[in-house]
Design a protein around this motif. Sequence first.
Motif, PDB file in Angstrom:
ATOM      1  N   SER A  31       0.833  -1.214   0.000  1.00  0.00           N
ATOM      2  CA  SER A  31       0.000   0.000   0.000  1.00  0.00           C
ATOM      3  C   SER A  31       0.862   1.256   0.000  1.00  0.00           C
ATOM      4  O   SER A  31       0.560   2.251  -0.674  1.00  0.00           O
ATOM      5  CB  SER A  31      -0.931  -0.001   1.218  1.00  0.00           C
ATOM      6  N   GLU A  32       1.968   1.226   0.722  1.00  0.00           N
ATOM      7  CA  GLU A  32       2.891   2.369   0.773  1.00  0.00           C
ATOM      8  C   GLU A  32       3.538   2.598  -0.580  1.00  0.00           C
ATOM      9  O   GLU A  32       3.646   3.732  -1.065  1.00  0.00           O
ATOM     10  CB  GLU A  32       3.951   2.103   1.844  1.00  0.00           C
ATOM     11  N   VAL A  33       3.935   1.517  -1.216  1.00  0.00           N
ATOM     12  CA  VAL A  33       4.570   1.636  -2.531  1.00  0.00           C
ATOM     13  C   VAL A  33       3.546   2.096  -3.566  1.00  0.00           C
ATOM     14  O   VAL A  33       3.844   2.912  -4.451  1.00  0.00           O
ATOM     15  CB  VAL A  33       5.215   0.297  -2.935  1.00  0.00           C
ATOM     16  N   ASP A  34       2.304   1.599  -3.466  1.00  0.00           N
ATOM     17  CA  ASP A  34       1.269   1.998  -4.425  1.00  0.00           C
ATOM     18  C   ASP A  34       1.005   3.490  -4.352  1.00  0.00           C
ATOM     19  O   ASP A  34       0.829   4.154  -5.385  1.00  0.00           O
ATOM     20  CB  ASP A  34      -0.017   1.219  -4.154  1.00  0.00           C
ATOM     21  N   ARG A  35       0.947   4.029  -3.121  1.00  0.00           N
ATOM     22  CA  ARG A  35       0.704   5.468  -2.982  1.00  0.00           C
ATOM     23  C   ARG A  35       1.852   6.269  -3.614  1.00  0.00           C
ATOM     24  O   ARG A  35       1.633   7.266  -4.316  1.00  0.00           O
ATOM     25  CB  ARG A  35       0.565   5.835  -1.498  1.00  0.00           C
ATOM     26  N   LEU A  36       3.085   5.828  -3.381  1.00  0.00           N
ATOM     27  CA  LEU A  36       4.255   6.521  -3.959  1.00  0.00           C
ATOM     28  C   LEU A  36       4.261   6.405  -5.472  1.00  0.00           C
ATOM     29  O   LEU A  36       4.589   7.363  -6.189  1.00  0.00           O
ATOM     30  CB  LEU A  36       5.533   5.913  -3.356  1.00  0.00           C
ATOM     31  N   PHE A  37       3.886   5.266  -5.986  1.00  0.00           N
ATOM     32  CA  PHE A  37       3.853   5.049  -7.442  1.00  0.00           C
ATOM     33  C   PHE A  37       2.830   5.968  -8.091  1.00  0.00           C
ATOM     34  O   PHE A  37       3.056   6.554  -9.149  1.00  0.00           O
ATOM     35  CB  PHE A  37       3.536   3.580  -7.711  1.00  0.00           C
ATOM     36  N   SER A  38       1.662   6.115  -7.431  1.00  0.00           N
ATOM     37  CA  SER A  38       0.596   6.986  -7.954  1.00  0.00           C
ATOM     38  C   SER A  38       1.046   8.442  -7.961  1.00  0.00           C
ATOM     39  O   SER A  38       0.797   9.185  -8.925  1.00  0.00           O
ATOM     40  CB  SER A  38      -0.668   6.828  -7.104  1.00  0.00           C
ATOM     41  N   ARG A  39       1.739   8.864  -6.896  1.00  0.00           N
ATOM     42  CA  ARG A  39       2.244  10.248  -6.851  1.00  0.00           C
ATOM     43  C   ARG A  39       3.268  10.493  -7.958  1.00  0.00           C
ATOM     44  O   ARG A  39       3.315  11.557  -8.555  1.00  0.00           O
ATOM     45  CB  ARG A  39       2.884  10.521  -5.490  1.00  0.00           C
ATOM     46  N   THR A  40       4.069   9.461  -8.219  1.00  0.00           N
ATOM     47  CA  THR A  40       5.068   9.583  -9.294  1.00  0.00           C
ATOM     48  C   THR A  40       4.388   9.783 -10.633  1.00  0.00           C
ATOM     49  O   THR A  40       4.768  10.669 -11.428  1.00  0.00           O
ATOM     50  CB  THR A  40       5.958   8.324  -9.331  1.00  0.00           C
ATOM     51  N   LEU A  41       3.381   8.972 -10.932  1.00  0.00           N
ATOM     52  CA  LEU A  41       2.688   9.093 -12.213  1.00  0.00           C
ATOM     53  C   LEU A  41       2.018  10.460 -12.348  1.00  0.00           C
ATOM     54  O   LEU A  41       2.067  11.086 -13.411  1.00  0.00           O
ATOM     55  CB  LEU A  41       1.658   7.969 -12.333  1.00  0.00           C
ATOM     56  N   LYS A  42       1.413  10.933 -11.256  1.00  0.00           N
ATOM     57  CA  LYS A  42       0.745  12.235 -11.295  1.00  0.00           C
ATOM     58  C   LYS A  42       1.754  13.356 -11.539  1.00  0.00           C
ATOM     59  O   LYS A  42       1.504  14.297 -12.294  1.00  0.00           O
ATOM     60  CB  LYS A  42       0.007  12.457  -9.983  1.00  0.00           C
ATOM     61  N   GLN A  43       2.961  13.245 -10.907  1.00  0.00           N
ATOM     62  CA  GLN A  43       3.987  14.275 -11.096  1.00  0.00           C
ATOM     63  C   GLN A  43       4.499  14.293 -12.532  1.00  0.00           C
ATOM     64  O   GLN A  43       4.725  15.360 -13.113  1.00  0.00           O
ATOM     65  CB  GLN A  43       5.152  14.020 -10.126  1.00  0.00           C
ATOM     66  N   LEU A  44       4.671  13.123 -13.143  1.00  0.00           N
ATOM     67  CA  LEU A  44       5.117  13.060 -14.538  1.00  0.00           C
ATOM     68  C   LEU A  44       4.046  13.639 -15.465  1.00  0.00           C
ATOM     69  O   LEU A  44       4.360  14.272 -16.480  1.00  0.00           O
ATOM     70  CB  LEU A  44       5.429  11.615 -14.924  1.00  0.00           C
ATOM     71  N   GLU A  45       2.804  13.404 -15.141  1.00  0.00           N
ATOM     72  CA  GLU A  45       1.711  13.956 -15.949  1.00  0.00           C
ATOM     73  C   GLU A  45       1.705  15.475 -15.864  1.00  0.00           C
ATOM     74  O   GLU A  45       1.534  16.172 -16.867  1.00  0.00           O
ATOM     75  CB  GLU A  45       0.381  13.376 -15.459  1.00  0.00           C
ATOM     76  N   THR A  46       1.904  15.992 -14.635  1.00  0.00           N
ATOM     77  CA  THR A  46       1.889  17.450 -14.441  1.00  0.00           C
ATOM     78  C   THR A  46       3.071  18.120 -15.137  1.00  0.00           C
ATOM     79  O   THR A  46       2.925  19.150 -15.798  1.00  0.00           O
ATOM     80  CB  THR A  46       1.917  17.770 -12.940  1.00  0.00           C
ATOM     81  N   ARG A  47       4.277  17.543 -14.960  1.00  0.00           N
ATOM     82  CA  ARG A  47       5.488  18.171 -15.504  1.00  0.00           C
ATOM     83  C   ARG A  47       5.654  17.983 -16.994  1.00  0.00           C
ATOM     84  O   ARG A  47       6.081  18.899 -17.712  1.00  0.00           O
ATOM     85  CB  ARG A  47       6.733  17.588 -14.811  1.00  0.00           C
ATOM     86  N   PHE A  48       5.370  16.794 -17.521  1.00  0.00           N
ATOM     87  CA  PHE A  48       5.721  16.477 -18.908  1.00  0.00           C
ATOM     88  C   PHE A  48       4.524  16.040 -19.763  1.00  0.00           C
ATOM     89  O   PHE A  48       4.710  15.663 -20.924  1.00  0.00           O
ATOM     90  CB  PHE A  48       6.763  15.343 -18.931  1.00  0.00           C
ATOM     91  N   GLY A  49       3.328  16.067 -19.195  1.00  0.00           N
ATOM     92  CA  GLY A  49       2.157  15.630 -19.954  1.00  0.00           C
ATOM     93  C   GLY A  49       2.163  14.140 -20.228  1.00  0.00           C
ATOM     94  O   GLY A  49       1.612  13.688 -21.240  1.00  0.00           O
ATOM     95  N   ALA A  50       2.798  13.375 -19.347  1.00  0.00           N
ATOM     96  CA  ALA A  50       2.905  11.931 -19.550  1.00  0.00           C
ATOM     97  C   ALA A  50       1.583  11.234 -19.261  1.00  0.00           C
ATOM     98  O   ALA A  50       0.831  11.632 -18.362  1.00  0.00           O
ATOM     99  CB  ALA A  50       3.996  11.371 -18.638  1.00  0.00           C
ATOM    100  N   THR A  51       1.312  10.166 -20.029  1.00  0.00           N
ATOM    101  CA  THR A  51       0.136   9.318 -19.791  1.00  0.00           C
ATOM    102  C   THR A  51       0.607   7.885 -19.649  1.00  0.00           C
ATOM    103  O   THR A  51       1.569   7.465 -20.294  1.00  0.00           O
ATOM    104  CB  THR A  51      -0.874   9.434 -20.937  1.00  0.00           C
ATOM    105  N   LEU A  52      -0.090   7.156 -18.816  1.00  0.00           N
ATOM    106  CA  LEU A  52       0.264   5.768 -18.590  1.00  0.00           C
ATOM    107  C   LEU A  52      -0.056   4.957 -19.842  1.00  0.00           C
ATOM    108  O   LEU A  52      -1.152   5.048 -20.397  1.00  0.00           O
ATOM    109  CB  LEU A  52      -0.515   5.213 -17.388  1.00  0.00           C
ATOM    110  N   ARG A  53       0.943   4.196 -20.294  1.00  0.00           N
ATOM    111  CA  ARG A  53       0.716   3.384 -21.494  1.00  0.00           C
ATOM    112  C   ARG A  53      -0.128   2.166 -21.116  1.00  0.00           C
ATOM    113  O   ARG A  53       0.188   1.435 -20.175  1.00  0.00           O
ATOM    114  CB  ARG A  53       2.058   2.936 -22.086  1.00  0.00           C
ATOM    115  N   SER A  54      -1.182   1.967 -21.909  1.00  0.00           N
ATOM    116  CA  SER A  54      -2.091   0.847 -21.605  1.00  0.00           C
ATOM    117  C   SER A  54      -1.583  -0.431 -22.248  1.00  0.00           C
ATOM    118  O   SER A  54      -0.806  -0.399 -23.200  1.00  0.00           O
ATOM    119  CB  SER A  54      -3.501   1.171 -22.112  1.00  0.00           C
TER     120      SER A  54
END
Length: 812
Positions: A789-812
């Motif tokens: 659960s701790e790692v999942d929360r950190l992973f989600s924050r990472t994805l959100k930060q990449l989206e904010t900074r670089f417009g990144a989207t998770l590849r499906s």
Amino acid sequence: MKLSFAWLQELVELTVVDPEEIANRLTMAGVEVSGIVCRQDMGDSVVVASILEIAPHPNADRLSLCKVSDGKQIYEIVCGATNMQVGDRVAFAKIGSRLANGIKIKKSKIRGVVSEGMLCSETELAIGEESSGIIVLDSAAPLGQPVRDCLALNDTVFDIDVTPNRGDCLSVLGIARELVALGCGRPKYNDVEARLRRDYAKVVFAASTTGEVPVTVKEPQLCPRYMLLRFDITDMPATPMWMVQRLVQCGLRPINLVVDVTNYVLLELGQPLHAFDFEKVAGGEVVVRRGQKRGEKITALDEVEYVLGPEHLLICDKSKPLCIAGVMGGLDSAVQQTTRKVLLESAHFDPATIRHSSRQLGLSSESSYRFERRVDPQAPPLALARAVSLLAACASVEVVGRAVDYHQAGSTKPVSLNLRLGRYEKLIGHKVAAATARQILTSLGFAVVGKHKDPLKLEVPSWRGDVSREIDLIEEIARIEGYGDMAATLPTTPPDDEVETSRDRLMPQIRSYLSGQGFYELYGFSFLSAKELEMLGRKEAMQILNPLGQDFALLRPSLVPNLLKAFTHNFNHYRQYRAQRLFEVGRTFAKAATGSPIERRCLAALAWQANEPAWQGAIKPAADFFWMKGVLTGLLQQLTHHTIDFVRNDEELYPFLHPGGGAEIRLDGKPLGCLGRMHPEYLPEGCEEPVTLFEIDLERLYSLRQQVSRWRPFSRYPVVERDLAVVVDRQVSATQLAGEIRKVGGALLGNGNAVRLVDQYMGKPIPNGKKSLAFRILYQAADRTLRDSEVDRLFSRTLKQLETRFGATLRS
């Protein structure tokens, strides 16, 4: 400098006659003898003979029949030369003789006439590079005497390397003084010098002032003494063979009698002389001045035109330069075979000025070599007297007018020094008796003033310009006593502890790592050409005032040109080697805003691997960008724990790298160097595989290594692995994304390999202008086991930060 052993014996009555022993003593006293050459012995069968008769050859227009006598027998010789006449003494090689050039004389028939030997020229006896006929010897040479004795052809020649401070040793007289001080013999040169002083007064001052040549010295600081003597010579006879022989032995080419005499005096006394054709001196007067303006020209004796300026000291007439003072004379005023009126110059010039002129013009001569190292300021009159004496013995010479002697007041004031014997003992480690010190120094020409025993009061001889302090006197005693004879003693104080700096530790690491990766170290010049500077994309570099050539005109701002030059040479000449890995550690030079130079130590490496099939049928991988990046990353990880990033190359900053094939290396966000594939434009023809290189600034690494490194233990807790694949614009680099991932992860991503790029993809179904980047992320805590659960929360924050900074989207 080459020096004749027989010539030395004219100035020293030697008690040590073994050339090897003399060479050893000189070398141990600081005058290195780098070689000893013994002339080939021609034996007794090449002798002095007299020509009794000359008749034409009955069957050849260009040959003659000569009858010669060696005092015991008459021989008939067929000869092709025309410069001899009846009564001449010549060098006659009998049947069975072997000449210095290897020819063996045999009885032979030439155009129907038997020849019983050979009349020899300079080339056949190896005493000249060319000849216009046979050698005509001195008319007083005894018949039947071996020519080797007559011309001293069995002489030994020393090759001596003189240090820059010992200009006094660049002559026969200088080495003779050393031998006397070293106990090898008794001096004869004191009588020679006394005779020359008498000759100077007799030959020079006895003349009338009528016909004296006007001399103006405009630069007395650069020319403290200038002497000029005019004389007429009725004809220009050939230079005596004994003089020619000595000049050739010492490496000089005979030219004509006047020039040969000036060179002879230069070798004997160490004082350069120069002779002018008086009829080529406009206005009949001489001016010693600087170059008046940039663009003044002179064609020197080497037939090259030189452009002169105010920094050059010149000897001129009323309208033009005659000579580059102390360096080389002008071609127009040179003494020729037809010259009948001569000006003979003997001067003392400032060593620094002559050295600057020689280096700036790229022109060196026997004269400049001596003036640069300082000649005896008291030698000009003795050299002038010696030259006139030699000329008068060889030709009909008439001195016209009195010698001009410009002598700046106080320029030759003797130097006085004190020598404390206690100081000698403290520095050298053993005592020296006052009598011993006095004996050694007086044998070297120092004069002891007064009767004081300690300190000794001494007057330095004029030829020893290198002695100006007490420590110089101590060195003179020590080297004559013999360094090898000094007893070894332990130092009274322990040596200081040697402090190892970060630089000392860094260099072995770099060399060890790169050599382990198969790289060879290169040592190159610190210079480059304007073309190489253009390749680097630089507009300016530090210029060298006196470059060796256009290819060495600038100080390098980068190590890359050296590596590329070495690679190109190896590629073109050694194709059998299918790989090259080179590196260099060296200084680079840049210009600060103030104009002062900045030196930085850098490291550069280059790699190339030819495409070749391996035994498995695959192709060996080339040394491409990623291979070289791996080498560099491994090195930097050994040298520093700071963050290393690779960002897209600025093509204007590194134009020598392939467009799109380079990267800038950053350490903690600041530029460290560059990495990339070499631009094909700069590669040798036929090189199809990639050539990769990197260059980094070691000064930044030095400064970082001054900081204290803090180490932490390995974590005992398990790693949690996550893969993250995102779609971003193609302009976004993997380095930018990885940096942002590390920033969010913080301490849980402390391992240097915690974030790694594992995949890059462009193409369907990824939209145009986009790319997919996949990372493997390793989370690990130092003090606990991470929960999902701790790692999942950190992973989600990472994805959100990449989206904010670089417009990144998770590849499906």
